[in-house]
Design a protein around this motif. Structure first.
Motif, short mmCIF file in Angstrom:
data_model
loop_
_atom_site.label_atom_id
_atom_site.label_comp_id
_atom_site.label_asym_id
_atom_site.label_seq_id
_atom_site.Cartn_x
_atom_site.Cartn_y
_atom_site.Cartn_z
N SER A 1 0.84 -1.20 0.00
CA SER A 1 0.00 0.00 0.00
C SER A 1 0.87 1.25 0.00
CB SER A 1 -0.93 0.00 1.20
OG SER A 1 -0.20 0.25 2.38
N ALA A 2 1.97 1.18 0.73
CA ALA A 2 2.87 2.33 0.75
C ALA A 2 3.48 2.54 -0.62
CB ALA A 2 3.97 2.11 1.78
N LEU A 3 3.80 1.42 -1.29
CA LEU A 3 4.40 1.54 -2.62
C LEU A 3 3.44 2.20 -3.59
CD1 LEU A 3 6.53 -1.53 -3.67
CD2 LEU A 3 7.20 0.77 -3.02
N VAL A 4 2.16 1.87 -3.46
CA VAL A 4 1.17 2.49 -4.35
C VAL A 4 1.18 3.99 -4.14
CG1 VAL A 4 -1.30 2.74 -4.77
CG2 VAL A 4 -0.31 0.46 -4.52
N MET B 1 12.33 11.63 11.20
CA MET B 1 12.24 10.62 10.14
C MET B 1 11.67 9.28 10.59
SD MET B 1 12.41 11.03 7.10
CE MET B 1 11.61 9.73 6.21
N PRO B 2 12.11 8.72 11.73
CA PRO B 2 11.56 7.42 12.11
C PRO B 2 10.03 7.44 12.24
CG PRO B 2 13.51 7.87 13.39
CD PRO B 2 13.20 9.13 12.62
N ARG B 3 9.49 8.50 12.83
CA ARG B 3 8.04 8.57 12.99
C ARG B 3 7.36 8.67 11.62
NH1 ARG B 3 5.14 9.59 17.50
NH2 ARG B 3 6.91 10.48 18.59
N ALA B 4 7.93 9.52 10.75
CA ALA B 4 7.37 9.67 9.41
C ALA B 4 7.38 8.33 8.68
CB ALA B 4 8.16 10.71 8.63
N ALA B 5 8.50 7.62 8.77
CA ALA B 5 8.62 6.33 8.08
C ALA B 5 7.64 5.33 8.67
CB ALA B 5 10.05 5.80 8.19
N HIS B 6 7.47 5.38 9.97
CA HIS B 6 6.53 4.46 10.60
C HIS B 6 5.11 4.73 10.12
CE1 HIS B 6 4.53 1.94 13.45
NE2 HIS B 6 3.88 2.97 13.95
N VAL C 1 4.19 6.16 7.23
CA VAL C 1 4.00 5.82 5.82
C VAL C 1 4.02 4.30 5.62
CG1 VAL C 1 4.98 5.98 3.50
CG2 VAL C 1 4.88 8.00 4.95
N PHE C 2 4.96 3.64 6.25
CA PHE C 2 5.16 2.20 6.00
C PHE C 2 4.76 1.36 7.21
CE2 PHE C 2 8.66 4.49 3.75
CZ PHE C 2 8.16 4.33 2.47
N VAL D 1 10.07 -1.82 7.10
CA VAL D 1 10.52 -0.46 7.42
C VAL D 1 9.66 0.14 8.53
CG1 VAL D 1 10.85 1.88 6.55
CG2 VAL D 1 11.43 -0.07 5.11
N GLY D 2 8.35 -0.10 8.42
CA GLY D 2 7.43 0.40 9.43
C GLY D 2 7.75 -0.16 10.81
N ARG D 3 8.02 -1.48 10.85
CA ARG D 3 8.29 -2.11 12.14
C ARG D 3 9.63 -1.66 12.72
NH1 ARG D 3 6.55 -6.49 9.17
NH2 ARG D 3 8.63 -7.40 9.10
N GLU D 4 10.64 -1.61 11.85
CA GLU D 4 11.96 -1.16 12.31
C GLU D 4 11.88 0.29 12.80
OE1 GLU D 4 14.21 -3.62 12.61
OE2 GLU D 4 15.37 -3.71 10.75
N SER D 5 11.13 1.10 12.06
CA SER D 5 11.02 2.51 12.43
C SER D 5 10.38 2.66 13.80
CB SER D 5 10.20 3.28 11.40
OG SER D 5 10.81 3.18 10.14
#
Lengths: 371, 334
Positions: A209-212, B164-169, B171-172, B177-181
């Motif tokens: 979904s993120a990729l989309v 950045m970590p919060r933003a990445a979490h 989005v993903f 990436v979401g879990r690591e973030s």
């Protein structure tokens, strides 16, 4: 040796560069005031001035051109200031270049974009330069003085347009555009082993979904920056033009000067003209001719004040500043030796007041334009 | 029944982030903090983010390869951290086949990705710092470092890194990436493991930036604060009446050389008094606006800034950080 006065007189654009915290904003404003006093129609493009300085320059709103400043003996209509918005630079880019309101909205609402615009460096540097190009092309000013954004490295400012151009490089952006993700992408995995590996990893890593959303973003963005490349070329042409002078602002600290040295080389290599260096917050030790006499100083002060404790305190303070001045002096001298012969050099002492008025900016002139 | 928490030293954490405006002396303070922590028996890593090896130089060693720890003295090591090197290191951990890695690293898409993917470098930088802060020695089962001190970039860039970590979490969320973030966010916002030390000078612009950063840390970033370190404060001890008398006496001197010399003494006295007044004013503003213990470091009058000066700063810092004891050193003598 050239004088700063001539640097102002002979160019149409003066870019003040230097690492963060050296006093670029104040110096840029002070140079602009000087040119305006000399009767030139001057614009100072400033990034993040202290509030009171912005008020003194007549800028009250971000992005707006300040009302021409009339205080401090500057002829009417000769000095204008403009303040760039640091934070909304990307939104500005999108607003300016979106081909239609729908696309603009789609980009601004994209979650990936919202995070990107907060975290992607270089946009404000790019906006500063693009603004400069516009003001220059308008022909409304005889001189534009540019204060550059606070970067860790003075050089980031010069590299920003190139970096954004690379980011929007069509050949690369196309990898992320929807058709690849939806149709050809699957085929791609078998054609290109590396791409296949990367995309599989990417999918694992980010979730589909993120990729989309990412793909959607690039789809909207493509076309937005049509003609971006020629614009970047124009930016560099202006920076390289003989009309443009770079003036480096530095404090005489080791770390700042190391960076400044690197900056000088880069400016030269990029074919741009380093025309001046301003040492700000500089100390000097006692001139050699006075050192002999300094031995008489305790007696002299005793005679003037008659109070031993005060004399000691004043002497101690005097000597401490002499120590600082010796270091500053040595560093400035060795830095000067690296400079092109025709570069103007000026030295401003560590004035003990915040500069936040046109009068304060004028008070720097005796140092900046010493004969 | 819970007992009151034991008084904690600033160093009883895994991670100490040193942030502030460009030019206020962050790297120096980070080095000095490292020296003090090592002195107190903490095995400390000083991580310089996106730097040029200045921290290593200030500690008297030659900067080493990016991503590698180099011992500056017993108990204190230095490392340069940079996002793309950290990404390569991370990939080497999750992709153990060397040959595949070589292909990936040399591909154009990868290079583009690293250079242009927004936020990736920032994310990997924080990831590397997390890795070092939580790293456990397999043989002993102990943490490799007791404390990681981060010399962060200037305010604006620091905020990009820390956000950045919060933003990445966000989005993903679902993906790796979401879990690591999420783990990075957890570390950054955990007051038991992390603290931010803001460094500033007591002048208008650095103070404005400090207050903005303070608001962000307390606001959306939700990060714990350790200390506000006010660097290079002038603490003038000159008697204003004496300076005044000197100011009146200078123009009366007939001998030109004497007059010039006395004028120089006066000018330096006025410079010191002027900066003391400015520093006091902004220090008061900070004290009112900020709910964090403040440590003052007096201006150091020195010809140059090197290993010896950092050591002097470390001594002053140790004094300023010690609980219930105000720094007595009024002068700032080198």
């Amino acid at each position: 040796m050239a004088r700063l006065e001539d640097v102002l007189g002979r160019h149409r654009v003066v870019v003040c560069a230097g690492s963060g915290g050296v006093g670029k904003t104040t110096v840029a404003a002070s140079l602009a005031v000087r040119a305006a006093l000399g009767g030139r129609r001057t614009m100072v493009l400033t990034i993040d001035p202290a509030k009171r300085l912005a008020n003194a320059l007549g800028v009250h709103a971000i992005g707006g051109i300040g009302a021409a400043v009339t205080v401090g003996g500057i002829p009417a209509g000769r000095l204008s200031a403009m303040m760039l918005d640091q934070k909304g630079a990307w939104d500005d880019l999108v607003n300016r270049h979106a081909p239609s309101p729908e696309i603009r909205e789609r980009i601004l609402q994209n979650r990936f974009y919202q995070h990107l615009s907060q975290s992607f460096a270089g946009s404000q540097e790019y906006m500063a330069i693009e603004q400069l190009c516009e003001l220059h092309a308008s022909g409304a000013y005889d001189l534009i003085v540019v204060d550059t954004p606070p970067t860790r490295h003075a050089l980031d400012f010069l590299e920003a347009p190139r970096r954004i151009a690379d980011f929007l490089d069509k050949r690369v952006v196309k990898w992320f555009i929807r058709p690849y993700f939806s149709a050809s992408w699957t085929t791609m995995r078998f054609v290109n082993r590396t791409a296949g590996f990367l995309f599989r990893r990417l999918e694992d890593a980010t979730g589909i979904s993120a990729l989309v959303e990412v793909s959607e973003f690039f789809t909207s963005m493509s076309g937005l920056f049509e003609g971006f490349e020629p614009r970047v070329r124009r930016v560099y042409d202006l920076l390289r033009s003989p009309d443009t002078a770079f003036v480096l602002v530095a404090t005489p600290e080791e770390q700042v000067l190391t960076e400044a040295e690197y900056f000088c080389h880069q400016v030269h290599d990029l074919g741009m003209g380093l025309r001046g260096v301003i040492f700000n917050r500089a100390h000097r030790e006692l001139a050699p001719g006075r050192r002999e006499l300094a031995k008489e100083l305790p007696a002299l002060l005793q005679r003037l004040l008659g109070d031993a404790a005060s004399v000691d305190a004043l002497l101690e303070n005097f000597q401490r500043y002499d120590v600082v001045g010796r270091g500053d002096g040595l560093r400035m001298e060795s830095f000067r030796r690296l400079l092109p012969k025709n570069a103007a050099v000026a030295e401003v002492p560590n004035l003990n007041s915040d500069v936040h008025s046109v009068a304060g900016l004028r008070a720097l002139h005796p140092y900046l334009f010493a004969s | 029944v819970s007992l009151p928490a034991a008084p904690r030293s600033l160093f009883d954490r895994r991670l100490l982030i040193v942030a502030g405006k460009g030019g206020v002396g962050k790297t120096t303070i980070a080095c000095a903090l490292g020296l003090v922590a090592a002195q107190q028996g903490k095995r400390t890593l000083l991580a310089e983010v996106d730097g040029v090896g200045r921290a290593a130089c200030l500690l008297g060693i030659t900067p080493g390869a990016i991503g590698e720890a180099h011992e500056a003295r017993p108990g204190l090591s230095v490392m340069s951290v940079e996002g793309s090197a950290a990404l390569a290191e991370y990939l080497a951990i999750i992709v153990p086949v060397r040959r595949v890695l070589q292909v990936v690293f040399s591909s154009r898409i990868y290079q583009y990705f690293v250079a242009a993917a927004p936020g990736l470098k920032e994310l990997m930088t924080i990831g590397k710092i997390w890795y070092e802060a939580e790293r456990v020695d397999e043989a002993t089962g102990e943490h490799r470092w007791d404390l990681v001190i981060v010399d962060a970039p200037a305010t604006g860039h620091s905020l990009q890194y820390l956000g950045m970590p919060r933003a990445a979490h966000e989005v993903f969320r679902a993906g790796l990436v979401g879990r690591e973030s999420r783990r990075l966010v957890d570390l950054l916002t955990d007051a038991r493991r992390t603290a931010v030390c803001l460094v500033t000078t007591a002048e208008e612009m650095p103070v404005n930036e400090t207050l903005e950063m303070y608001a962000r840390l307390r606001g959306d970033l939700r990060m714990p604060l350790g200390r506000l370190i006010v660097n290079r404060t002038h603490q003038n001890a000159l008697d204003p009446a004496a300076v005044e008398r000197l100011a009146h006496a200078v123009p009366t001197l007939r001998d030109e050389h004497e007059r010039a010399l006395a004028a120089e003494v006066l000018q330096r006295a006025q410079e010191e008094a002027g900066w003391t007044a400015i520093n006091r004013k902004y220090l008061r503003q900070l004290e009112k606006a900020v709910d964090v213990p403040i440590a003052q470091i007096p201006f150091l009058f020195a010809e140059e800034f090197g290993v010896e000066q950092v050591r002097t700063i470390a001594v002053r810092l140790a004094a300023a950080l010690a609980p219930a004891r105000r720094p007595r050193d009024k002068h700032g003598k080198a």
